[in-house]
Design a protein around this motif. Structure first.
Motif, PDB file in Angstrom:
ATOM      1  N   ARG A  19      32.994  23.235  -6.514  1.00  0.00           N
ATOM      2  CA  ARG A  19      34.274  23.653  -7.068  1.00  0.00           C
ATOM      3  C   ARG A  19      35.220  22.449  -7.178  1.00  0.00           C
ATOM      4  NH1 ARG A  19      31.346  27.143  -7.936  1.00  0.00           N
ATOM      5  NH2 ARG A  19      31.421  29.354  -7.364  1.00  0.00           N
ATOM      6  N   GLU A  20      36.251  22.617  -7.994  1.00  0.00           N
ATOM      7  CA  GLU A  20      37.223  21.535  -8.177  1.00  0.00           C
ATOM      8  C   GLU A  20      37.835  21.103  -6.850  1.00  0.00           C
ATOM      9  OE1 GLU A  20      36.972  24.074 -10.178  1.00  0.00           O
ATOM     10  OE2 GLU A  20      37.099  23.405 -12.281  1.00  0.00           O
ATOM     11  N   ALA A  54      38.760  19.484 -14.619  1.00  0.00           N
ATOM     12  CA  ALA A  54      38.150  20.804 -14.467  1.00  0.00           C
ATOM     13  C   ALA A  54      36.648  20.713 -14.718  1.00  0.00           C
ATOM     14  CB  ALA A  54      38.793  21.792 -15.435  1.00  0.00           C
ATOM     15  N   LEU A  55      35.873  21.404 -13.896  1.00  0.00           N
ATOM     16  CA  LEU A  55      34.425  21.390 -14.050  1.00  0.00           C
ATOM     17  C   LEU A  55      33.992  22.461 -15.052  1.00  0.00           C
ATOM     18  CD1 LEU A  55      33.282  21.039 -10.327  1.00  0.00           C
ATOM     19  CD2 LEU A  55      33.872  19.250 -11.972  1.00  0.00           C
ATOM     20  N   PRO A  56      32.986  22.169 -15.843  1.00  0.00           N
ATOM     21  CA  PRO A  56      32.461  23.200 -16.753  1.00  0.00           C
ATOM     22  C   PRO A  56      32.011  24.421 -15.956  1.00  0.00           C
ATOM     23  CG  PRO A  56      31.563  21.034 -17.301  1.00  0.00           C
ATOM     24  CD  PRO A  56      32.274  20.881 -15.999  1.00  0.00           C
ATOM     25  N   PRO A  57      32.306  25.624 -16.449  1.00  0.00           N
ATOM     26  CA  PRO A  57      31.924  26.844 -15.714  1.00  0.00           C
ATOM     27  C   PRO A  57      30.441  26.900 -15.373  1.00  0.00           C
ATOM     28  CG  PRO A  57      33.377  27.373 -17.552  1.00  0.00           C
ATOM     29  CD  PRO A  57      33.027  25.923 -17.696  1.00  0.00           C
ATOM     30  N   GLU A  58      29.597  26.437 -16.287  1.00  0.00           N
ATOM     31  CA  GLU A  58      28.161  26.501 -16.024  1.00  0.00           C
ATOM     32  C   GLU A  58      27.746  25.566 -14.893  1.00  0.00           C
ATOM     33  OE1 GLU A  58      28.729  23.705 -19.632  1.00  0.00           O
ATOM     34  OE2 GLU A  58      29.611  25.560 -18.818  1.00  0.00           O
ATOM     35  N   ILE A  59      28.481  24.461 -14.724  1.00  0.00           N
ATOM     36  CA  ILE A  59      28.190  23.529 -13.633  1.00  0.00           C
ATOM     37  C   ILE A  59      28.646  24.123 -12.301  1.00  0.00           C
ATOM     38  CG2 ILE A  59      28.694  21.249 -12.675  1.00  0.00           C
ATOM     39  CD1 ILE A  59      26.811  21.253 -15.108  1.00  0.00           C
ATOM     40  N   PRO A  83       0.832  -1.213   0.000  1.00  0.00           N
ATOM     41  CA  PRO A  83       0.000   0.000   0.000  1.00  0.00           C
ATOM     42  C   PRO A  83       0.865   1.261   0.000  1.00  0.00           C
ATOM     43  CG  PRO A  83      -0.833  -1.591   1.585  1.00  0.00           C
ATOM     44  CD  PRO A  83       0.486  -2.133   1.102  1.00  0.00           C
ATOM     45  N   LEU A  84       0.468   2.253  -0.787  1.00  0.00           N
ATOM     46  CA  LEU A  84       1.252   3.487  -0.872  1.00  0.00           C
ATOM     47  C   LEU A  84       1.418   4.141   0.491  1.00  0.00           C
ATOM     48  CD1 LEU A  84      -0.172   5.060  -4.159  1.00  0.00           C
ATOM     49  CD2 LEU A  84       2.098   4.061  -3.819  1.00  0.00           C
ATOM     50  N   LYS A  85       0.444   3.989   1.366  1.00  0.00           N
ATOM     51  CA  LYS A  85       0.535   4.592   2.689  1.00  0.00           C
ATOM     52  C   LYS A  85       1.578   3.914   3.571  1.00  0.00           C
ATOM     53  CE  LYS A  85      -3.289   1.818   4.565  1.00  0.00           C
ATOM     54  NZ  LYS A  85      -4.644   1.877   5.171  1.00  0.00           N
ATOM     55  N   GLU A  86       2.085   2.753   3.117  1.00  0.00           N
ATOM     56  CA  GLU A  86       3.101   2.024   3.868  1.00  0.00           C
ATOM     57  C   GLU A  86       4.424   1.896   3.109  1.00  0.00           C
ATOM     58  OE1 GLU A  86       1.465  -1.782   4.783  1.00  0.00           O
ATOM     59  OE2 GLU A  86      -0.320  -0.951   5.760  1.00  0.00           O
ATOM     60  N   LEU A  87       4.430   2.308   1.858  1.00  0.00           N
ATOM     61  CA  LEU A  87       5.598   2.085   0.997  1.00  0.00           C
ATOM     62  C   LEU A  87       6.788   2.940   1.433  1.00  0.00           C
ATOM     63  CD1 LEU A  87       6.647   0.719  -1.647  1.00  0.00           C
ATOM     64  CD2 LEU A  87       5.922   2.810  -2.831  1.00  0.00           C
ATOM     65  N   SER A  88       7.946   2.307   1.586  1.00  0.00           N
ATOM     66  CA  SER A  88       9.186   3.024   1.916  1.00  0.00           C
ATOM     67  C   SER A  88       9.951   3.318   0.633  1.00  0.00           C
ATOM     68  CB  SER A  88      10.064   2.181   2.849  1.00  0.00           C
ATOM     69  OG  SER A  88       9.445   2.014   4.108  1.00  0.00           O
ATOM     70  N   VAL A  89      10.265   4.586   0.418  1.00  0.00           N
ATOM     71  CA  VAL A  89      11.024   4.978  -0.766  1.00  0.00           C
ATOM     72  C   VAL A  89      12.199   5.844  -0.347  1.00  0.00           C
ATOM     73  CG1 VAL A  89       8.927   4.950  -2.180  1.00  0.00           C
ATOM     74  CG2 VAL A  89       9.752   7.122  -1.250  1.00  0.00           C
ATOM     75  N   VAL A  90      13.176   5.916  -1.226  1.00  0.00           N
ATOM     76  CA  VAL A  90      14.306   6.829  -1.061  1.00  0.00           C
ATOM     77  C   VAL A  90      14.274   7.792  -2.239  1.00  0.00           C
ATOM     78  CG1 VAL A  90      16.815   7.071  -0.999  1.00  0.00           C
ATOM     79  CG2 VAL A  90      15.716   5.177   0.206  1.00  0.00           C
ATOM     80  N   VAL A  91      14.018   9.054  -1.941  1.00  0.00           N
ATOM     81  CA  VAL A  91      13.996  10.090  -2.973  1.00  0.00           C
ATOM     82  C   VAL A  91      15.408  10.646  -3.098  1.00  0.00           C
ATOM     83  CG1 VAL A  91      12.911  12.208  -3.758  1.00  0.00           C
ATOM     84  CG2 VAL A  91      11.631  10.630  -2.298  1.00  0.00           C
ATOM     85  N   PHE A  92      15.946  10.648  -4.322  1.00  0.00           N
ATOM     86  CA  PHE A  92      17.353  11.020  -4.466  1.00  0.00           C
ATOM     87  C   PHE A  92      17.567  11.948  -5.653  1.00  0.00           C
ATOM     88  CE2 PHE A  92      17.018   7.813  -7.623  1.00  0.00           C
ATOM     89  CZ  PHE A  92      18.121   7.887  -8.465  1.00  0.00           C
ATOM     90  N   ASP A  93      18.740  12.558  -5.674  1.00  0.00           N
ATOM     91  CA  ASP A  93      19.109  13.471  -6.754  1.00  0.00           C
ATOM     92  C   ASP A  93      20.615  13.374  -6.973  1.00  0.00           C
ATOM     93  OD1 ASP A  93      18.269  15.962  -8.469  1.00  0.00           O
ATOM     94  OD2 ASP A  93      20.088  16.578  -7.415  1.00  0.00           O
ATOM     95  N   LEU A  94      21.019  13.542  -8.225  1.00  0.00           N
ATOM     96  CA  LEU A  94      22.443  13.566  -8.586  1.00  0.00           C
ATOM     97  C   LEU A  94      22.788  14.926  -9.165  1.00  0.00           C
ATOM     98  CD1 LEU A  94      22.849  10.193 -10.555  1.00  0.00           C
ATOM     99  CD2 LEU A  94      23.031  10.541  -8.085  1.00  0.00           C
ATOM    100  N   GLU A  95      23.948  15.439  -8.788  1.00  0.00           N
ATOM    101  CA  GLU A  95      24.539  16.553  -9.528  1.00  0.00           C
ATOM    102  C   GLU A  95      25.678  15.969 -10.355  1.00  0.00           C
ATOM    103  OE1 GLU A  95      23.203  19.425  -9.712  1.00  0.00           O
ATOM    104  OE2 GLU A  95      21.749  19.083  -8.113  1.00  0.00           O
ATOM    105  N   THR A  96      25.783  16.385 -11.591  1.00  0.00           N
ATOM    106  CA  THR A  96      26.740  15.784 -12.523  1.00  0.00           C
ATOM    107  C   THR A  96      27.441  16.859 -13.345  1.00  0.00           C
ATOM    108  OG1 THR A  96      25.052  15.533 -14.246  1.00  0.00           O
ATOM    109  CG2 THR A  96      25.315  13.697 -12.694  1.00  0.00           C
ATOM    110  N   THR A  97      28.493  16.451 -14.061  1.00  0.00           N
ATOM    111  CA  THR A  97      29.234  17.410 -14.886  1.00  0.00           C
ATOM    112  C   THR A  97      28.527  17.712 -16.195  1.00  0.00           C
ATOM    113  OG1 THR A  97      30.531  15.644 -15.926  1.00  0.00           O
ATOM    114  CG2 THR A  97      31.447  16.657 -13.924  1.00  0.00           C
ATOM    115  N   GLY A  98      27.519  16.929 -16.526  1.00  0.00           N
ATOM    116  CA  GLY A  98      26.783  17.108 -17.777  1.00  0.00           C
ATOM    117  C   GLY A  98      25.653  16.116 -17.841  1.00  0.00           C
TER     118      GLY A  98
END
Length: 243
Positions: free
Chosen positions: A117-118, A105-110, A53-68
């Motif tokens: 930072r590096e 080196a990381l892209p300037p926009e990233i 049941p959704l009211k009991e479901l365990s989830v892990v909400v995640f996000d990645l930051e990447t170079t592109g």
């Protein structure tokens, strides 16, 4: 029956090729990482998550930051952030965050977008170590991400490159719930959905900050889709399939 010798020969060839491919990986990789991933695979029960049941479901909400955007072209993970949600309740003390080592080196926009930072990532743990710790945090829970293709592509690429293992975790896209609950709302950006739901936008483009906002969205929309008759993930998938 006359094909048996040919079949046997092909099996022998496949076995030799398999060994030649994996032997260098086994010599170079951390055996503890592989042992953990094998154990995780034994414990995971993907099909069961569909009926919880959704009211009991365990989830892990995640996000990645990447170079592109393209791991197959050399783009790398810079950080991983995650938070656990049980049913409709965000677990504020159940979080994960780590920078990931990057030697180029990381892209300037990233740099501008993420604030990374590096020097921040030069001494961070290797991606293999961070992923193993992340999977320890996740265990057998379902993964959730906002417009998850980006995260899924990077995890799939990294799992195969580092562990020669496909990604087996179920990953749910937040948009699945949006399409069911508010099919006529045409929003894309995380901050737009947050503003639409009255969720304050904080630490945008920080992996843990984005994960926390996406978790609050998940909580809001899990409640909404239950009100529309979706009792579990099976119902969610069924509704999406007819949209």
């Amino acid at each position: 029956m006359r094909f048996d010798p040919i079949i046997q020969f092909m099996k022998q060839v496949q076995s030799k090729v398999h060994s030649s491919i994996y032997a260098p990986l086994q010599r170079q990789s951390n055996p503890q990482h592989h042992a953990f991933l094998r154990q995780l695979e034994k414990e995971r029960k993907l099909n069961e998550s569909l009926s919880i049941p959704l009211k009991e479901l365990s989830v892990v909400v995640f996000d990645l930051e990447t170079t592109g955007f393209f791991p197959e072209q050399g783009d790398e993970i810079l950080s991983i952030g995650a938070i656990k949600v049980k049913g409709e309740t965000v677990q504020p003390n159940e979080t994960f965050y780590s920078l990931v080592r990057c030697d180029r080196a990381l892209p300037p926009e990233i740099r501008e977008l993420t604030g990374i930072r590096e020097e921040d990532v030069a001494k961070a743990p290797e991606v293999s170590e961070v992923l193993v710790e992340f999977y320890k945090f996740v265990k057998g829970d379902v993964l959730v991400a906002h417009h998850a293709d980006h995260e899924k592509n990077f995890l799939q690429h990294s799992n195969w490159k580092l562990f020669r293992s496909p990604l087996k975790h179920r990953i749910i896209d937040t948009s699945f719930l949006f399409k069911i609950a508010e099919a006529n709302i045409n929003l894309v950006r995380l901050e737009d959905y947050c503003e639409h739901c009255g969720i304050s936008v904080q630490d945008r483009h920080h992996a843990l900050g984005d994960a926390k906002m996406a978790a609050r969205l998940w909580s809001v929309y899990v409640k909404k889709v239950q009100g529309l008759g979706c009792k579990n993930l099976h119902d969610v998938y069924e509704r999406i399939s007819i949209k």
